[in-house]
Design an enzyme around this catalytic site. Structure first.
Site, PDB file in Angstrom:
ATOM      1  N   LEU A  12       0.891  -1.160   0.000  1.00 45.14           N
ATOM      2  CA  LEU A  12       0.000   0.000   0.000  1.00 45.14           C
ATOM      3  C   LEU A  12       0.924   1.204   0.000  1.00 45.14           C
ATOM      4  O   LEU A  12       1.810   1.304   0.848  1.00 45.14           O
ATOM      5  CB  LEU A  12      -0.868  -0.048   1.268  1.00 45.14           C
ATOM      6  CG  LEU A  12      -2.098   0.841   1.358  1.00 45.14           C
ATOM      7  CD1 LEU A  12      -3.054   0.586   0.202  1.00 45.14           C
ATOM      8  CD2 LEU A  12      -2.813   0.633   2.674  1.00 45.14           C
ATOM      9  N   ASP A  13       0.744   2.083  -0.962  1.00 49.84           N
ATOM     10  CA  ASP A  13       1.665   3.212  -1.101  1.00 49.84           C
ATOM     11  C   ASP A  13       1.731   4.047   0.171  1.00 49.84           C
ATOM     12  O   ASP A  13       0.781   4.100   0.944  1.00 49.84           O
ATOM     13  CB  ASP A  13       1.240   4.107  -2.275  1.00 49.84           C
ATOM     14  CG  ASP A  13       1.389   3.394  -3.601  1.00 49.84           C
ATOM     15  OD1 ASP A  13       2.381   2.672  -3.776  1.00 49.84           O
ATOM     16  OD2 ASP A  13       0.503   3.566  -4.460  1.00 49.84           O
ATOM     17  N   ARG A  14       2.848   4.713   0.320  1.00 52.03           N
ATOM     18  CA  ARG A  14       3.082   5.552   1.503  1.00 52.03           C
ATOM     19  C   ARG A  14       1.977   6.602   1.677  1.00 52.03           C
ATOM     20  O   ARG A  14       1.563   6.913   2.787  1.00 52.03           O
ATOM     21  CB  ARG A  14       4.453   6.231   1.322  1.00 52.03           C
ATOM     22  CG  ARG A  14       4.912   7.034   2.505  1.00 52.03           C
ATOM     23  CD  ARG A  14       6.309   7.550   2.218  1.00 52.03           C
ATOM     24  NE  ARG A  14       6.639   8.648   3.082  1.00 52.03           N
ATOM     25  CZ  ARG A  14       7.606   9.515   2.843  1.00 52.03           C
ATOM     26  NH1 ARG A  14       8.353   9.401   1.764  1.00 52.03           N
ATOM     27  NH2 ARG A  14       7.848  10.489   3.677  1.00 52.03           N
ATOM     28  N   ASP A  15       1.472   7.140   0.562  1.00 52.65           N
ATOM     29  CA  ASP A  15       0.453   8.191   0.643  1.00 52.65           C
ATOM     30  C   ASP A  15      -0.979   7.635   0.630  1.00 52.65           C
ATOM     31  O   ASP A  15      -1.941   8.381   0.526  1.00 52.65           O
ATOM     32  CB  ASP A  15       0.637   9.234  -0.453  1.00 52.65           C
ATOM     33  CG  ASP A  15       0.624   8.643  -1.856  1.00 52.65           C
ATOM     34  OD1 ASP A  15       0.598   7.400  -1.991  1.00 52.65           O
ATOM     35  OD2 ASP A  15       0.644   9.419  -2.829  1.00 52.65           O
ATOM     36  N   SER A  16      -1.111   6.300   0.734  1.00 56.08           N
ATOM     37  CA  SER A  16      -2.433   5.687   0.839  1.00 56.08           C
ATOM     38  C   SER A  16      -2.630   5.187   2.268  1.00 56.08           C
ATOM     39  O   SER A  16      -1.664   5.006   3.006  1.00 56.08           O
ATOM     40  CB  SER A  16      -2.565   4.525  -0.147  1.00 56.08           C
ATOM     41  OG  SER A  16      -2.426   5.000  -1.476  1.00 56.08           O
TER      42      SER A  16
END
Length: 196
Positions: free
Chosen positions: A57-61
């Protein structure tokens, strides 16, 4: 006469207990346990040994990250060919129409190929935690929430899909992976579940 080489397979210990950890990942946290740049990682939140993220899961998600010590389960969840549904809530800039969304339901052409058809609906704002820092909203532009279910995991796929139809994603939360959801897990917290 040729001898057949035996395939080298790992054998699970008899007392192997599958461990599943469901973590509600906050914004700006990396999906790994170490980082040489001193950014926030899973170790800041999870104190369960020998579990690893099944997928990323992306850092900004934000939202649901499943960790396990079960390699078979990890492979099943992370491998697109296994067709595990993943449901996301995306807050987008602007308000898409049914026509806009129809394109995503049918699949859109991204740089790395055509996406598979997705299940998408416009939903009311979910009852969720405030993001820190808050998203930057522009007063003159309304936002909408979409619920998007996909089986693939192309890099930043949901963000690229909504941008493709002209509605950039401002906030992205994964709500569900297969049978597991975020229900009952506060942001920054985790719960252990029984499996198998």
């Amino acid at each position: 006469m040729r001898k057949h080489k035996r395939k080298n397979t790992k054998v699970r210990p008899v007392d192997f207990k599958p461990e599943i950890v469901l973590f509600n990942k906050p914004f700006d946290v990396l999906c790994q346990f170490t980082d040489d740049q001193n950014r926030k990682t899973l170790k800041d939140f999870i104190d369960v040994k020998d579990v690893y993220a099944a997928g990323r899961l992306d850092r900004d998600s934000e939202g649901l990250l499943l960790l396990t010590n079960d390699g078979k389960l990890q492979h099943k969840l992370a491998n697109p060919s296994q067709k595990t549904d993943k449901t996301y809530w995306a807050q987008v800039e602007g308000v898409p129409t049914e026509t806009d969304i129809m394109a995503l339901r049918q699949g859109v052409e991204l740089k790395d190929g055509l996406t598979k058809p997705a299940i998408i609906d416009i939903i009311a704002q979910p009852n969720i935690w405030p993001r820190i820092p808050a998203i930057r909203e522009r007063a003159a532009i309304p936002t909408a929430w979409l619920e998007i279910t996909i089986q693939e995991g192309k890099n930043r796929q949901v963000r690229r899909m909504t941008a493709h139809i002209g509605f950039p994603t401002l906030r992205l939360i994964r709500y569900r992976i297969g049978e597991w959801t975020l229900d009952g897990i506060n942001n920054g917290h985790y719960k252990r579940v029984n499996h198998g």
